[in-house]
Motif scaffolding. Structure first.
Motif, mmCIF file in Angstrom:
data_model
loop_
_atom_site.group_PDB
_atom_site.id
_atom_site.type_symbol
_atom_site.label_atom_id
_atom_site.label_comp_id
_atom_site.label_asym_id
_atom_site.label_seq_id
_atom_site.Cartn_x
_atom_site.Cartn_y
_atom_site.Cartn_z
ATOM 1 N N UNK A 342 0.253 -15.733 -4.548
ATOM 2 C CA UNK A 342 -0.173 -14.334 -4.475
ATOM 3 C C UNK A 342 -1.501 -14.078 -5.168
ATOM 4 N N UNK A 343 -1.907 -14.944 -6.070
ATOM 5 C CA UNK A 343 -3.137 -14.683 -6.832
ATOM 6 C C UNK A 343 -4.370 -14.542 -5.951
ATOM 7 N N UNK A 344 -4.638 -15.441 -4.974
ATOM 8 C CA UNK A 344 -5.834 -15.224 -4.143
ATOM 9 C C UNK A 344 -5.781 -13.933 -3.335
ATOM 10 N N UNK A 345 -4.585 -13.484 -3.002
ATOM 11 C CA UNK A 345 -4.451 -12.273 -2.199
ATOM 12 C C UNK A 345 -4.553 -11.012 -3.053
ATOM 13 N N UNK A 346 -3.877 -10.978 -4.195
ATOM 14 C CA UNK A 346 -3.836 -9.771 -5.009
ATOM 15 C C UNK A 346 -5.054 -9.634 -5.911
ATOM 16 N N UNK A 347 -5.656 -10.760 -6.303
ATOM 17 C CA UNK A 347 -6.838 -10.721 -7.172
ATOM 18 C C UNK A 347 -8.040 -11.301 -6.442
ATOM 19 N N UNK A 348 -8.211 -10.895 -5.210
ATOM 20 C CA UNK A 348 -9.360 -11.372 -4.444
ATOM 21 C C UNK A 348 -10.652 -10.761 -4.990
ATOM 22 N N UNK A 394 -0.416 -0.434 -4.607
ATOM 23 C CA UNK A 394 0.698 -1.361 -4.816
ATOM 24 C C UNK A 394 1.720 -1.275 -3.686
ATOM 25 N N UNK A 395 1.979 -0.058 -3.211
ATOM 26 C CA UNK A 395 2.993 0.130 -2.180
ATOM 27 C C UNK A 395 2.603 -0.560 -0.878
ATOM 28 N N UNK A 396 1.414 -0.284 -0.377
ATOM 29 C CA UNK A 396 1.011 -0.873 0.904
ATOM 30 C C UNK A 396 0.632 -2.338 0.752
ATOM 31 N N UNK A 397 0.256 -2.770 -0.462
ATOM 32 C CA UNK A 397 0.036 -4.192 -0.691
ATOM 33 C C UNK A 397 1.322 -4.984 -0.540
ATOM 34 N N UNK A 398 2.416 -4.462 -1.122
ATOM 35 C CA UNK A 398 3.721 -5.113 -0.978
ATOM 36 C C UNK A 398 4.208 -5.039 0.463
ATOM 37 N N UNK A 399 3.926 -3.935 1.114
ATOM 38 C CA UNK A 399 4.382 -3.739 2.492
ATOM 39 C C UNK A 399 3.714 -4.721 3.448
ATOM 40 N N UNK A 400 2.424 -4.951 3.275
ATOM 41 C CA UNK A 400 1.690 -5.821 4.203
ATOM 42 C C UNK A 400 1.894 -7.300 3.913
ATOM 43 N N UNK A 401 2.228 -7.636 2.678
ATOM 44 C CA UNK A 401 2.377 -9.050 2.325
ATOM 45 C C UNK A 401 3.764 -9.577 2.633
ATOM 46 N N UNK A 402 4.748 -8.703 2.808
ATOM 47 C CA UNK A 402 6.114 -9.195 2.944
ATOM 48 C C UNK A 402 6.438 -9.816 4.302
ATOM 49 N N UNK A 476 7.786 -0.248 -1.750
ATOM 50 C CA UNK A 476 7.153 -0.947 -0.635
ATOM 51 C C UNK A 476 7.892 -2.213 -0.258
ATOM 52 N N UNK A 477 8.385 -2.942 -1.253
ATOM 53 C CA UNK A 477 9.129 -4.164 -0.962
ATOM 54 C C UNK A 477 10.439 -3.844 -0.249
ATOM 55 N N UNK A 478 11.113 -2.778 -0.668
ATOM 56 C CA UNK A 478 12.371 -2.387 -0.024
ATOM 57 C C UNK A 478 12.144 -1.985 1.435
ATOM 58 N N UNK A 479 11.120 -1.156 1.688
ATOM 59 C CA UNK A 479 10.850 -0.719 3.065
ATOM 60 C C UNK A 479 10.437 -1.913 3.922
ATOM 61 N N UNK A 480 9.622 -2.822 3.359
ATOM 62 C CA UNK A 480 9.215 -4.002 4.109
ATOM 63 C C UNK A 480 10.378 -4.908 4.460
ATOM 64 N N UNK A 481 11.366 -5.006 3.554
ATOM 65 C CA UNK A 481 12.540 -5.833 3.827
ATOM 66 C C UNK A 481 13.469 -5.166 4.830
ATOM 67 N N UNK A 482 13.559 -3.840 4.781
ATOM 68 C CA UNK A 482 14.506 -3.124 5.638
ATOM 69 C C UNK A 482 14.004 -2.980 7.068
ATOM 70 N N UNK A 483 12.682 -2.870 7.268
ATOM 71 C CA UNK A 483 12.120 -2.622 8.593
ATOM 72 C C UNK A 483 11.535 -3.914 9.156
ATOM 73 N N UNK A 489 7.608 0.486 9.501
ATOM 74 C CA UNK A 489 7.520 0.493 8.040
ATOM 75 C C UNK A 489 6.289 1.250 7.559
ATOM 76 N N UNK A 490 5.162 1.132 8.279
ATOM 77 C CA UNK A 490 3.954 1.873 7.896
ATOM 78 C C UNK A 490 4.175 3.374 8.069
ATOM 79 N N UNK A 491 4.835 3.772 9.148
ATOM 80 C CA UNK A 491 5.102 5.199 9.377
ATOM 81 C C UNK A 491 6.003 5.773 8.294
#
Length: 603
Positions: A342-348, A394-402, A476-483, A489-491
């Protein structure tokens, strides 16, 4: 082999135990397939699913540390990784990242071999590969199949490969051929004899013609030709050289029929000293056993010797699935891998530039604000902007990475590499330093530019900003896992985060009575209130203006924090807001685990 849609992948899914059978049984060395035996089988999927930012060697090392037993030392596991790299000739590219459609990394053939290498680390007895040559050029495909052939011979392994339309070189590398046609067996036997089989049916191959192309053209021909081939394959089952284990039940019963026409029950053992419950009426005579064909006699003896000991060999205790490593080992390795992935993605670099630029912009916009009532709205604006921005980040970062990560996790869960609980806890812990780094940098840059008053206030505000960021990541992680659908999930996320901002307490204070309950579902509402409580109670007081809108200014020169909060509506004390934020964090983390454990289990 077989044309598209003939059932090749379905057959491998059945053989690997990943698909529930409607009828029949799967046996491995004449023992019924159970969880214990599944560990002897590796299944290489057609898709090459990896973390793109890890190098090939890092991928293999993490796989070895997770899937090789704890009884092996770290150095032994790394030596085994070196051995697999040498066997599959991956040395020149071991320090290259896997890559994806955006980042250039391994080539198609190298990814295929890397996929195989991850499965070979467990030293399986049986390898199942689903179309490993798809997407490769002829040279890369032949090189890959040659490597598999060499490995099978040198290591004494059995390799089962599905092929769509191989070249003649690849075709002749195979020892046995199972040809499928519409889910039925069109041929099974030695690869070198398939041309003779088709010739006996009246289908002759032209000289210098690829046998693979020829037989695929025939099984995709007219219905009359297909039925003729399937009928010939059915008749071939009764040949003496056909594997006796694959004979039809009727054929086996004929072989086990004595001279009086009585069919002997194949579940009984032919020798009374091996089965004390056997009655003499069920025993074949020695003459009967000697008259059987050698393969049939061997199958009879092997089957009944297994039947006599099946209660001990295939009991629930023996088939109990045990993890290759302990929970602590899985947690430690997965934490390190999650952090590194996750480091290259979150701390780009772009995120660093964005954070520093935004911190400077916010600091300059609200630079050195005076502690007066006229600047109160601006101070509150910095607080609200900071909480909402990092909530969305943080929310959309978790959503897009999951979603891409979920594919890797599903593949590893299907192979029994680790516990879901170990992965989930490791993800929370491994990514925590990365999650809080950028908000902390933003706070360090922007808040002192507003006017630094107290170290206690500085660090307390930072704590609530980070807590709000982690809570938003949990949602964000919960919505990404559920959808399963990214658009859905974005909506849902957009609706929730926008509602969170609207009812946060800054954009709207005169909320209709029938909508006031919405503010209690807003995570920003609690973090924003806490930041105000800390800033306006422990920091320098806010002085009243000459024409103040606060009634208390008639008797006081400064505005207390209670008056500021009352102007926004109902509010809770600091400890209550903090408890609600922690409850948000725990509930959404728990819901995410429940969804992955019970509703998103890989099939």
């Amino acid at each position: 082999m077989g044309p598209s849609g003939c059932g090749k992948t379905t057959l491998l899914n059945c053989l690997s135990g990943r698909l529930r059978l409607d009828s029949g049984h799967i046996y491995l060395n004449r023992d019924q397939l159970c969880k214990r035996w599944k560990r002897k089988i590796c299944y290489v999927l057609q898709q090459d699913i990896f973390f793109p930012d890890l190098t090939l060697r890092q991928t293999l090392e993490y796989t070895a540390r997770l899937r090789l037993p704890d009884t092996m030392s770290h150095s032994q596991k790394m030596q085994y990784v070196d051995h697999i790299i040498d066997v599959l000739e991956l040395g020149p590219c071991q320090d290259t990242i896997i890559g994806d459609y955006i980042k250039r990394g391994l080539s198609g053939g190298e990814k295929k071999r890397a996929n195989i290498a991850c499965e070979l680390l467990t030293n399986p007895s049986l390898m199942l590969l689903d179309e490993p040559t798809s997407g490769l050029d002829s040279y890369a495909a032949f090189n890959l199949m040659t490597t598999l052939k060499r490995y099978a011979v040198s290591e004494g392994k059995t390799v089962v490969v599905t092929l769509h339309q191989p070249s003649s070189q690849i075709f002749h590398l195979c020892d046995k051929l199972l040809l499928l046609c519409g889910g039925q067996t069109a041929y099974f036997g030695d690869t070198c004899k398939v041309v003779d089989f088709f010739a006996n049916v009246g289908l002759h191959i032209m000289p210098h013609y690829n046998p693979a192309d020829f037989i695929l053209e025939q099984v995709k021909g007219s219905s009359e030709v297909r039925q003729k081939i399937i009928a010939a394959a059915r008749d071939a089952r009764e040949a003496k050289d056909y594997p006796v284990e694959l004979h039809d039940c009727i054929y086996l019963q004929e072989k086990f029929m004595d001279t009086s026409g009585r069919v002997m029950d194949p579940t009984h053992h032919p020798f009374p000293h091996l089965d004390p419950g056997m009655t003499n009426s069920n025993l074949p005579s020695e003459d009967m056993l000697n008259s059987m064909e050698p393969d049939v006699r061997r199958l009879w003896l092997d089957t009944h010797s297994h039947a006599s000991s099946s209660s001990s060999e295939t009991s629930d205790s023996d088939c109990y699935f045990s993890w290759p490593t302990s929970f602590w080992t899985q947690f430690k390795v997965l934490s390190q891998r999650n952090f590194q992935e996750a480091r290259p993605r979150m701390l780009s670099k772009l995120n660093w530039v964005q954070t520093i630029g935004l911190g400077l912009m916010a600091g300059l916009l609200w630079f050195q604000l005076e502690r007066r009532e006229e600047a109160l709205h601006d101070i509150q604006g910095w607080m609200f902007f900071s909480t909402t921005y990092w909530m969305l980040f943080a929310h959309f970062g978790a959503l897009s990475s999951f979603p891409p990560e979920r594919e890797v996790i599903n593949k590893e869960r299907q192979s029994g590499a680790y516990r879901l609980s170990a992965y989930y806890l490791a993800k929370m812990v491994g990514e925590l330093p990365l999650t809080v780094t950028l908000p902390a940098i933003y706070h360090v840059i922007s808040y002192p530019m507003l006017g630094f008053h107290s170290p206690v206030v500085f660090f307390t505000l930072l704590g609530f900003l980070l807590l709000n960021t982690i809570v938003a990541q949990s949602v964000g992680f919960f919505i990404g896992a559920a959808c399963m659908d990214m658009q859905v999930s974005i909506t849902i996320s957009a609706l929730y985060t926008l509602a969170t901002q609207l009812f946060g307490g800054y954009l709207a204070t005169n909320i209709p009575a029938w909508l006031t309950w919405m503010r209690y579902l807003s995570m920003v509402h609690y973090a924003y209130q806490n930041m105000q409580i800390v800033e306006f109670s422990d920091g320098l007081p806010i002085m009243c203006s000459n024409t103040s809108k606060f009634p208390i200014c008639a008797d006081s020169s400064h505005i207390p924090v209670s008056a500021i909060l009352e102007a926004q509506g109902p509010h809770l004390p600091l400890w209550a807001n903090t408890c609600v934020l922690v409850a948000f964090l725990l509930v959404f983390r728990l819901l995410g685990y429940v969804v992955l454990r019970y509703f998103r289990t890989p099939k």
